[in-house]
Design a protein around this motif. Structure first.
Motif, PDB file in Angstrom:
ATOM      1  N   LEU A 112     -17.771  30.798  51.422  1.00 48.80           N
ATOM      2  CA  LEU A 112     -16.932  29.996  51.923  1.00 48.80           C
ATOM      3  C   LEU A 112     -17.526  28.549  52.072  1.00 48.80           C
ATOM      4  O   LEU A 112     -18.641  28.370  52.058  1.00 48.80           O
ATOM      5  N   ASN A 113     -16.601  27.587  52.308  1.00 50.65           N
ATOM      6  CA  ASN A 113     -16.998  26.353  52.588  1.00 50.65           C
ATOM      7  C   ASN A 113     -16.566  26.019  54.050  1.00 50.65           C
ATOM      8  O   ASN A 113     -15.564  26.558  54.680  1.00 50.65           O
ATOM      9  N   ASN A 114     -17.240  24.990  54.579  1.00 53.16           N
ATOM     10  CA  ASN A 114     -16.964  24.407  55.858  1.00 53.16           C
ATOM     11  C   ASN A 114     -16.808  25.561  57.053  1.00 53.16           C
ATOM     12  O   ASN A 114     -15.999  25.887  57.699  1.00 53.16           O
ATOM     13  N   VAL A 115     -17.879  26.477  56.781  1.00 46.49           N
ATOM     14  CA  VAL A 115     -18.079  27.765  57.667  1.00 46.49           C
ATOM     15  C   VAL A 115     -19.028  27.670  59.111  1.00 46.49           C
ATOM     16  O   VAL A 115     -19.996  27.132  58.591  1.00 46.49           O
ATOM     17  N   THR A 116     -18.714  28.174  60.090  1.00 48.52           N
ATOM     18  CA  THR A 116     -19.481  28.098  61.197  1.00 48.52           C
ATOM     19  C   THR A 116     -19.583  29.676  61.734  1.00 48.52           C
ATOM     20  O   THR A 116     -18.703  30.177  61.850  1.00 48.52           O
ATOM     21  N   GLU A 120      -8.694  24.361  57.037  1.00 54.41           N
ATOM     22  CA  GLU A 120      -9.705  23.892  56.301  1.00 54.41           C
ATOM     23  C   GLU A 120     -11.106  24.590  56.953  1.00 54.41           C
ATOM     24  O   GLU A 120     -12.117  24.670  56.353  1.00 54.41           O
ATOM     25  N   LYS A 121     -11.094  24.482  58.131  1.00 50.67           N
ATOM     26  CA  LYS A 121     -12.173  24.702  58.837  1.00 50.67           C
ATOM     27  C   LYS A 121     -12.364  26.423  59.240  1.00 50.67           C
ATOM     28  O   LYS A 121     -11.288  27.006  59.427  1.00 50.67           O
ATOM     29  N   THR A 122     -13.502  27.028  59.198  1.00 46.40           N
ATOM     30  CA  THR A 122     -13.590  28.562  59.330  1.00 46.40           C
ATOM     31  C   THR A 122     -14.652  28.837  60.526  1.00 46.40           C
ATOM     32  O   THR A 122     -15.864  28.244  60.289  1.00 46.40           O
ATOM     33  N   PHE A 123     -14.438  29.774  61.511  1.00 45.50           N
ATOM     34  CA  PHE A 123     -15.277  30.540  62.329  1.00 45.50           C
ATOM     35  C   PHE A 123     -15.390  31.989  61.952  1.00 45.50           C
ATOM     36  O   PHE A 123     -14.410  32.348  61.527  1.00 45.50           O
TER      37      PHE A 123
END
Length: 249
Positions: free
Chosen positions: A77-81, A12-15
């Protein structure tokens, strides 16, 4: 790596790895991505590489092309850093990863073709010496040099001793200063050197040919039987990790 790729779409989380021209050279491009990848693999985070259209991207490719992403797709994108190399400068070990480099990267065919141009006499088996003098000694207009105070420590005596102790081997010498490279070649005629144009891939004045030649030398280093690092350099250290070859400092 296989397990991470199989579960990639479920994270779910993206870098997003954002490496720009002035963030460093070839070794920096690879090692900081690998540090980020290691973190992502350990924490079930999806990783992407932001395409910035720099020369390195032409020649050092990602085995999983879906990891490459454009700025337009990042915005979807969602939840991206967004992560840059600066986020990993303080890591205790810049060269400790949980997968081999050749599981992540490969060299474009143009690099292999360029070997014949800069080093047509490349022997089948060889060991390498890499001497990095530092950015202060780059033979270019100094106004383009980012780290003007970059000077690496080395010992001519130790280099000469290594050459003499390995006289039965084919030895290829790489150096970021052509005058120094020719000086050692003059002293030891049997040393092999490449007919390459020297340039730093992180500088704005580096030509396409210089970038191609630098990455070609990196590729040749990565296929050595052994690398003797005559001074500190991430360039040679990272090159040794493609096939986990012996690395002597």
């Amino acid at each position: 790596m296989e397990n991470y790729i199989n579960n990639y779409k479920n994270f779910e989380k993206t870098f997003v790895y954002d490496f720009n021209l002035k963030n460093g050279g070839i070794g920096d491009f690879i090692k900081f991505f690998m540090l980020m990848l290691t973190h992502c693999m350990e924490n079930n985070i999806k990783i992407y590489h932001k395409i910035n259209n720099i020369e390195i991207e032409k020649y050092i490719k990602f085995k999983y092309d879906f990891m490459n992403i454009t700025i337009d797709d990042i915005e979807k994108l969602n939840n991206v850093t967004i992560q840059s190399p600066y986020n990993y400068y303080n890591n205790k070990d810049h060269y400790k990863y949980n997968v081999n480099l050749n599981e992540v990267f490969y060299f474009d065919n143009s690099i292999k073709s360029n070997v014949e141009k800069i080093l047509p006499s490349l022997p089948t088996n060889y060991i390498s010496i890499h001497l990095r003098l530092g950015d202060n000694f780059l033979e270019c207009d100094k106004k383009y040099v980012i780290s003007v105070n970059d000077v690496r420590k080395y010992s001519d005596e130790k280099i000469y001793k290594f050459i003499e102790n390995n006289s039965d081997n084919n030895i290829i010498l790489f150096c970021d200063n052509n005058a120094k490279k020719l000086q050692i070649k003059e002293k030891y005629k049997q040393i092999i050197i490449a007919n390459s144009e020297i340039g730093h891939t992180g500088h704005t004045n580096t030509t396409n040919t210089q970038a191609l030649d630098a990455i070609t030398e990196f590729y040749i280093l990565s296929n050595s039987q052994l690398i003797y690092a005559a001074s500190y350099s991430g360039f040679s250290k990272v090159a040794s990790q493609f096939k986990n070859i012996e690395y002597i400092t």
